[in-house]
Design a protein around this motif. Structure first.
Motif, PDB file in Angstrom:
ATOM      1  N   ARG A 222       2.073   0.825  -0.067  1.00  0.00           N
ATOM      2  CA  ARG A 222       0.807   0.427   0.538  1.00  0.00           C
ATOM      3  C   ARG A 222       0.932  -0.815   1.406  1.00  0.00           C
ATOM      4  NH1 ARG A 222      -2.231   1.403   2.493  1.00  0.00           N
ATOM      5  NH2 ARG A 222      -4.278   0.742   1.794  1.00  0.00           N
ATOM      6  N   ARG A 255      -3.075   0.402  -7.697  1.00  0.00           N
ATOM      7  CA  ARG A 255      -3.873   1.223  -6.783  1.00  0.00           C
ATOM      8  C   ARG A 255      -5.240   0.594  -6.549  1.00  0.00           C
ATOM      9  NH1 ARG A 255      -7.438   5.596  -7.474  1.00  0.00           N
ATOM     10  NH2 ARG A 255      -7.423   7.071  -5.716  1.00  0.00           N
ATOM     11  N   CYS A 258      -5.002  -2.498  -4.275  1.00  0.00           N
ATOM     12  CA  CYS A 258      -4.761  -2.218  -2.859  1.00  0.00           C
ATOM     13  C   CYS A 258      -5.969  -1.612  -2.160  1.00  0.00           C
ATOM     14  CB  CYS A 258      -3.555  -1.291  -2.698  1.00  0.00           C
ATOM     15  SG  CYS A 258      -1.972  -2.049  -3.141  1.00  0.00           S
ATOM     16  N   GLN A 259      -6.851  -0.985  -2.931  1.00  0.00           N
ATOM     17  CA  GLN A 259      -8.026  -0.362  -2.321  1.00  0.00           C
ATOM     18  C   GLN A 259      -8.879  -1.378  -1.565  1.00  0.00           C
ATOM     19  OE1 GLN A 259      -9.990   1.621  -5.578  1.00  0.00           O
ATOM     20  NE2 GLN A 259      -8.978   3.585  -5.169  1.00  0.00           N
ATOM     21  N   SER A 262      -7.650  -1.637   2.019  1.00  0.00           N
ATOM     22  CA  SER A 262      -7.307  -0.383   2.698  1.00  0.00           C
ATOM     23  C   SER A 262      -7.732  -0.378   4.172  1.00  0.00           C
ATOM     24  CB  SER A 262      -7.946   0.804   1.969  1.00  0.00           C
ATOM     25  OG  SER A 262      -9.354   0.657   1.907  1.00  0.00           O
ATOM     26  N   SER A 266      -4.981  -0.405   7.416  1.00  0.00           N
ATOM     27  CA  SER A 266      -4.860   0.945   7.996  1.00  0.00           C
ATOM     28  C   SER A 266      -4.341   0.877   9.429  1.00  0.00           C
ATOM     29  CB  SER A 266      -6.220   1.630   7.971  1.00  0.00           C
ATOM     30  OG  SER A 266      -7.171   0.894   8.706  1.00  0.00           O
TER      31      SER A 266
END
Length: 266
Positions: A222, A255, A258-259, A262, A266
């Protein structure tokens, strides 16, 4: 959780300098350049650790190397020259001095210091934002020399735009003086794991805190191996693990951490 210091500080904490291969190579070459009248360039995308390398170099330079560290590149050539004078001479130039007078006074100071065994280095962070006139002033300073040595080392640090600027035809006189040209890249998977373990080892009271293998894989995937992103994600992951009463960072925690970033990544 047993941490004695912040393991994933966003600021360039030299105590947490990661001894990865490219960072050590950059540190060694820039340290050498600072003391030997060289022109060195280090470029890389945002967050790859350029400033941390530079500050670690500055922290460990011998006392006889005098450094002018410039962090505001949006200066015209005269302001830049005055800032360098102030850093080396420890006082600003007298009001009313022209650019040529400041340059002459700076040269005298450097010559006198060199005779006493001092060396001088100008380090410019965010150098990709320098105006062409300022780059020309820096080139002229880097050309100052005696029969035995260059008088001022020049270290330019910036984003890849600096590489493109230096490749312009007008920059050829400066480009041909470059003795060290370094380009930092993201960490590969193994280095990313080592980077995280290194920071935990230095800040945890027992020198350990677990990240599962799946969490490490996900964090690298990520963050794309960018140290600054790793710091953000790991700091968030530690907070989440603490809130859940967990003694390790698992894949679901990584997870979730990291959201939050995001859209930014990106």
């Amino acid at each position: 959780m047993g941490f004695e210091d912040v393991p994933f500080s966003i600021t360039p904490d030299t105590a947490l300098f990661f001894p990865g291969s490219q960072h050590v190579a950059a540190y060694n070459q820039i340290s050498y350049a600072c003391g030997h009248g060289m022109l060195a360039v280090m470029t890389g995308e945002i967050g790859l650790g350029k400033t941390l390398v530079i500050r670690t170099v500055m922290r460990n330079l011998p006392a006889e190397v005098k450094v002018a560290y410039l962090i505001n590149p949006l200066l015209d050539d005269q302001e830049l020259l005055r800032d360098i004078y102030t850093e080396f001479c420890e006082d600003p130039p007298p009001v009313g001095m022209t650019k040529s007078q400041v340059q002459a006074a700076l040269l005298r100071h450097v010559l006198e210091g060199t005779a006493q065994g001092y060396r001088y280095a100008v380090i410019v962070d965010e150098a990709h934002r320098l105006h062409p006139e300022a780059l020309e002033i820096l080139r002229l300073l880097s050309n100052l020399e005696t029969e035995q040595q260059k008088l001022i080392s020049l270290i330019l640090v910036g984003q890849p735009e600096l590489d493109r600027t230096l490749m312009l035809r007008a920059m050829r006189p400066l480009r041909e003086r470059i003795g060290v040209w370094l380009k930092l890249v993201p960490l590969h998977r193994e280095q990313s794991d080592e980077y995280i373990h290194h920071r935990v080892r230095l800040t945890h009271c027992e020198g350990r805190f677990e990240f599962t293998q799946l969490a490490l894989w996900y964090l690298h995937w990520r963050t794309r191996g960018v140290p600054r992103r790793i710091n953000y994600a790991c700091e968030k992951a530690l907070l989440l693990a603490y809130a859940r009463g967990q003694k390790c960072v698992s894949w679901p925690v990584a997870r979730k951490a990291c959201q939050e970033f995001s859209k930014v990544w990106s």
